[in-house]
Design a protein around this motif. Sequence first.
Motif, PDB file in Angstrom:
ATOM      1  N   ARG A  64      12.633  13.464   5.140  1.00  0.00           N
ATOM      2  CA  ARG A  64      13.988  13.709   4.523  1.00  0.00           C
ATOM      3  C   ARG A  64      14.319  15.227   4.228  1.00  0.00           C
ATOM      4  O   ARG A  64      13.444  15.927   4.149  1.00  0.00           O
ATOM      5  CB  ARG A  64      14.065  13.087   3.114  1.00  0.00           C
ATOM      6  CG  ARG A  64      14.289  11.567   2.840  1.00  0.00           C
ATOM      7  CD  ARG A  64      14.139  10.995   1.749  1.00  0.00           C
ATOM      8  NE  ARG A  64      13.303   9.544   2.012  1.00  0.00           N
ATOM      9  CZ  ARG A  64      14.040   8.677   2.208  1.00  0.00           C
ATOM     10  NH1 ARG A  64      15.430   8.592   2.406  1.00  0.00           N
ATOM     11  NH2 ARG A  64      13.688   7.393   2.645  1.00  0.00           N
TER      12      ARG A  64
ATOM     13  N   ALA B 111       5.936   5.220   9.481  1.00  0.00           N
ATOM     14  CA  ALA B 111       5.630   4.674   8.282  1.00  0.00           C
ATOM     15  C   ALA B 111       6.251   5.500   7.198  1.00  0.00           C
ATOM     16  O   ALA B 111       6.231   5.010   6.035  1.00  0.00           O
ATOM     17  CB  ALA B 111       4.037   5.425   8.174  1.00  0.00           C
ATOM     18  N   PHE B 112       7.080   6.623   7.675  1.00  0.00           N
ATOM     19  CA  PHE B 112       7.957   7.076   6.547  1.00  0.00           C
ATOM     20  C   PHE B 112       9.158   7.961   7.468  1.00  0.00           C
ATOM     21  O   PHE B 112       8.796   8.419   8.560  1.00  0.00           O
ATOM     22  CB  PHE B 112       7.518   7.939   5.474  1.00  0.00           C
ATOM     23  CG  PHE B 112       6.650   9.187   6.071  1.00  0.00           C
ATOM     24  CD1 PHE B 112       7.003  10.418   6.409  1.00  0.00           C
ATOM     25  CD2 PHE B 112       5.316   8.606   6.434  1.00  0.00           C
ATOM     26  CE1 PHE B 112       6.403  11.166   6.766  1.00  0.00           C
ATOM     27  CE2 PHE B 112       4.488   9.865   6.670  1.00  0.00           C
ATOM     28  CZ  PHE B 112       5.134  11.018   7.140  1.00  0.00           C
TER      29      PHE B 112
ATOM     30  N   PHE C 165       0.844  -1.166  -0.087  1.00  0.00           N
ATOM     31  CA  PHE C 165       0.058  -0.014  -0.013  1.00  0.00           C
ATOM     32  C   PHE C 165       0.823   1.156   0.105  1.00  0.00           C
ATOM     33  O   PHE C 165       1.622   1.243   0.997  1.00  0.00           O
ATOM     34  CB  PHE C 165      -0.721   0.004   1.207  1.00  0.00           C
ATOM     35  CG  PHE C 165      -1.734   1.242   1.361  1.00  0.00           C
ATOM     36  CD1 PHE C 165      -2.586   1.606   0.301  1.00  0.00           C
ATOM     37  CD2 PHE C 165      -2.180   1.674   2.749  1.00  0.00           C
ATOM     38  CE1 PHE C 165      -3.503   2.676   0.296  1.00  0.00           C
ATOM     39  CE2 PHE C 165      -3.039   2.801   2.959  1.00  0.00           C
ATOM     40  CZ  PHE C 165      -3.648   3.149   1.836  1.00  0.00           C
TER      41      PHE C 165
HETATM   42  C1  LIG Z   1       9.917   1.078   8.273  1.00  0.00           C
HETATM   43  C2  LIG Z   1       9.431   1.748   7.035  1.00  0.00           C
HETATM   44  C3  LIG Z   1       8.050   1.166   6.501  1.00  0.00           C
HETATM   45  C4  LIG Z   1       7.657   2.058   5.225  1.00  0.00           C
HETATM   46  N1  LIG Z   1       6.533   1.275   4.603  1.00  0.00           N
HETATM   47  C5  LIG Z   1       5.955   2.005   3.672  1.00  0.00           C
HETATM   48  C6  LIG Z   1       4.609   1.616   2.992  1.00  0.00           C
HETATM   49  O1  LIG Z   1       4.427   0.537   3.323  1.00  0.00           O
HETATM   50  N2  LIG Z   1       4.017   2.331   2.155  1.00  0.00           N
HETATM   51  C7  LIG Z   1       4.705   3.665   1.824  1.00  0.00           C
HETATM   52  O2  LIG Z   1       4.148   4.164   0.822  1.00  0.00           O
HETATM   53  N3  LIG Z   1       5.639   3.964   2.287  1.00  0.00           N
HETATM   54  C8  LIG Z   1       6.307   3.248   3.192  1.00  0.00           C
HETATM   55  N4  LIG Z   1       7.667   3.939   3.739  1.00  0.00           N
HETATM   56  C9  LIG Z   1       8.093   5.142   3.327  1.00  0.00           C
HETATM   57  C10 LIG Z   1       9.001   4.551   2.028  1.00  0.00           C
HETATM   58  O3  LIG Z   1      10.254   4.007   2.494  1.00  0.00           O
HETATM   59  C11 LIG Z   1       9.255   5.867   1.129  1.00  0.00           C
HETATM   60  O4  LIG Z   1       9.398   7.026   1.851  1.00  0.00           O
HETATM   61  C12 LIG Z   1       8.070   6.177   0.189  1.00  0.00           C
HETATM   62  O5  LIG Z   1       7.845   5.435  -0.830  1.00  0.00           O
HETATM   63  C13 LIG Z   1       8.475   7.298  -0.903  1.00  0.00           C
HETATM   64  O6  LIG Z   1       9.589   7.073  -1.534  1.00  0.00           O
HETATM   65  P1  LIG Z   1      10.350   8.075  -2.510  1.00  0.00           P
HETATM   66  O7  LIG Z   1      11.572   7.774  -2.847  1.00  0.00           O
HETATM   67  O8  LIG Z   1       9.141   8.458  -3.541  1.00  0.00           O
HETATM   68  O9  LIG Z   1      10.045   9.410  -1.377  1.00  0.00           O
HETATM   69  P2  LIG Z   1      11.199   9.756  -0.415  1.00  0.00           P
HETATM   70  O10 LIG Z   1      12.532  10.513  -0.796  1.00  0.00           O
HETATM   71  O11 LIG Z   1      11.527   8.296   0.488  1.00  0.00           O
HETATM   72  O12 LIG Z   1      10.238  10.642   0.561  1.00  0.00           O
HETATM   73  C14 LIG Z   1      10.010  11.955   0.194  1.00  0.00           C
HETATM   74  C15 LIG Z   1       9.218  12.592   1.434  1.00  0.00           C
HETATM   75  O13 LIG Z   1       7.882  12.044   1.178  1.00  0.00           O
HETATM   76  C16 LIG Z   1       7.248  11.832   2.377  1.00  0.00           C
HETATM   77  N5  LIG Z   1       6.843  10.610   2.596  1.00  0.00           N
HETATM   78  C17 LIG Z   1       7.405   9.302   2.162  1.00  0.00           C
HETATM   79  N6  LIG Z   1       6.799   8.204   2.485  1.00  0.00           N
HETATM   80  C18 LIG Z   1       5.708   8.897   3.117  1.00  0.00           C
HETATM   81  C19 LIG Z   1       4.259   7.922   3.316  1.00  0.00           C
HETATM   82  N7  LIG Z   1       4.494   6.579   3.305  1.00  0.00           N
HETATM   83  N8  LIG Z   1       3.368   8.632   3.513  1.00  0.00           N
HETATM   84  C20 LIG Z   1       3.626  10.113   3.758  1.00  0.00           C
HETATM   85  N9  LIG Z   1       4.552  10.758   3.295  1.00  0.00           N
HETATM   86  C21 LIG Z   1       5.647  10.208   2.904  1.00  0.00           C
HETATM   87  C22 LIG Z   1       8.205  12.292   3.520  1.00  0.00           C
HETATM   88  O14 LIG Z   1       8.032  13.662   3.749  1.00  0.00           O
HETATM   89  C23 LIG Z   1       9.510  12.405   2.842  1.00  0.00           C
HETATM   90  O15 LIG Z   1      10.415  13.087   3.368  1.00  0.00           O
HETATM   91  C24 LIG Z   1       8.302   3.403   4.773  1.00  0.00           C
HETATM   92  C25 LIG Z   1       9.279   3.744   5.522  1.00  0.00           C
HETATM   93  C26 LIG Z   1       9.720   2.920   6.624  1.00  0.00           C
HETATM   94  C27 LIG Z   1      10.939   3.801   7.481  1.00  0.00           C
END
Ligand SMILES: Cc1cc2nc3c(=O)[nH]c(=O)nc-3n(C[C@H](O)[C@H](O)[C@H](O)COP(=O)(O)OP(=O)(O)OC[C@H]3O[C@@H](n4cnc5c(N)ncnc54)[C@H](O)[C@@H]3O)c2cc1C
Length: 257
Positions: A257, A253-254, A67
């Motif tokens: 950064r 959940a996130f 999800f």
């Molecule tokens: C233990 C753990 C479990 C995770 N499980 C999930 C999961 O099941 N589903 C999921 O979508 N993400 C999850 N995440 C977050 C995921 O790892 C990524 O951050 C997300 O997929 C966004 O990746 P990105 O490279 O596009 O942006 P990133 O550079 O990783 O994130 C950019 C910014 O987006 C915001 N953000 C990131 N993830 C989320 C989120 N889930 N909800 C709201 N704001 C967010 C934050 O402000 C972050 O600084 C989890 C994180 C951790 C630490």
Amino acid sequence: MSAFYREKVLSVRHWTDTLFSFKATRDSGFRFLNGQFAMIGLEVDGRPLLRAYSMASANHEEELEFFSIKVSDGPLTSRLQKIREGDTILVGRKATGTLITDNLIPGKRLLLLSTGTGLAPFASLIKDPDVYERFEQIVLVHGCRQVNELAFGEQLVQKLRDDELFGPLLSEKLSYYPTVTREPFRNRGRITDLIASEQLFNDLGQTPLDKATDRIMMCGSPAMLEELRQMFEQRGFLEGNHTEPGHFVIEKAFVER
Ligand SMILES: Cc1cc2nc3c(=O)[nH]c(=O)nc-3n(C[C@H](O)[C@H](O)[C@H](O)COP(=O)(O)OP(=O)(O)OC[C@H]3O[C@@H](n4cnc5c(N)ncnc54)[C@H](O)[C@@H]3O)c2cc1C
């Protein structure tokens, strides 16, 4: 041996402008405990681009489900949101995480507190028959800003209610409490406020928070988790981990950064 499994996307469903879920094949060697997460992602320019993701599927299920948020300028999700059936995703071989039942002292009621995509590990846990064996009552709380952001959870719970095995377990033990902060809805408010005011328990017709019987798992935004942690610690609840089980466990959940 590669550090990743290469799995095929089986289906993708977009719930809102910012949320989607997808199913993928699961290698028979990929083992996890319900509630855990793994590194998943895509190969971009020949290199793996990975992020932590909770498995929203349970470990007895043949397929994997996730999800996901869509962050428009997010390195992974700006790309991941475009995946289609037949595409390949990478799934890290090692699953880990603190949201597992063994990290909790035995209790009677399990509170699963989530916001946004923090629902994912609990989607896995509410499909775990062992959770229903260990606890007499399970309360799944999902907080979002808007009503349409609840849809993934609402459909999941409805599907389990209609299921031959889980239907009776859910009707006996699971209370589902979706709540929103920015729109009219039957339940409104932030999880912290709903617990502090006891409105959550009043609405459910259940007893107030009690350290002797309540165990808590939480997954959501870092700010919400910090507020909840302080609230529970003030009431004498202790945080659990792999070396010492406690009254509550936390997973972000996130990460900001
Ligand atoms: C233990 C753990 C479990 C995770 N499980 C999930 C999961 O099941 N589903 C999921 O979508 N993400 C999850 N995440 C977050 C995921 O790892 C990524 O951050 C997300 O997929 C966004 O990746 P990105 O490279 O596009 O942006 P990133 O550079 O990783 O994130 C950019 C910014 O987006 C915001 N953000 C990131 N993830 C989320 C989120 N889930 N909800 C709201 N704001 C967010 C934050 O402000 C972050 O600084 C989890 C994180 C951790 C630490």
